[in-house]
Design an enzyme around this catalytic site. Sequence first.
Site, PDB file in Angstrom:
ATOM      1  N   HIS A   1       0.869  -1.177   0.000  1.00 50.65           N
ATOM      2  CA  HIS A   1       0.000   0.000   0.000  1.00 50.65           C
ATOM      3  C   HIS A   1       0.905   1.224   0.000  1.00 50.65           C
ATOM      4  CE1 HIS A   1      -2.891   2.980   1.799  1.00 50.65           C
ATOM      5  NE2 HIS A   1      -3.576   2.470   0.798  1.00 50.65           N
TER       6      HIS A   1
ATOM      7  N   HIS B   1     -12.864   7.457   0.775  1.00 49.25           N
ATOM      8  CA  HIS B   1     -11.637   7.880   1.427  1.00 49.25           C
ATOM      9  C   HIS B   1     -10.800   8.680   0.437  1.00 49.25           C
ATOM     10  CE1 HIS B   1     -10.130   4.345  -0.748  1.00 49.25           C
ATOM     11  NE2 HIS B   1      -8.891   4.737  -0.501  1.00 49.25           N
TER      12      HIS B   1
END
Length: 170
Positions: free
Chosen positions: A27, A127
């Site tokens: 990530h 998000h």
Amino acid sequence: DSTGLARPVYGSYRSAGTWEYPGGGIHLGYDFAVPTETPLYAAGNGVILNSVNGCGYGYLGSRCGYEQGGGYGGGNQIYLLCVVNGKLYGLIYCHMTLDSPIPKGTLVKAGDYIGLSGSSGNSSGPHCHIEVMYLGDGSDFADYARNYRGELSYGAGWAGDYDGYGRRCE
């Protein structure tokens, strides 16, 4: 902000940190969990190098963003080149709401509105995913802006196969 990068979003909490997801897996950004259509702001004074639009509400596995000229699965995106305290940074804001990213070439100041959070592209919910790359001395701003050719990793080698992942800073 005179002490560093300005806050890109308010009223958020961290849903995933940088380098790896809590359960494992690469990530490359920091996820600010916020409701859809929460305003997003420039983290520094600079220019929008790329603005990607055209993705509706996303889902896990969506590649939307790539076909529109951005990063694979990033949905609607903004690429900001900015200088903070004499240092040059490249920031990528991903998963924005459709039709909200401001246009490529727009000059911004820290705290200026740049779009709305969303859940476009490869996303499991609303998000703002932000990646920050340190690029060197701020005096290189004009050279980076002039020579930008769409390489989202700004030469870090992450595009496509993540070869540069092992070279990340700790």
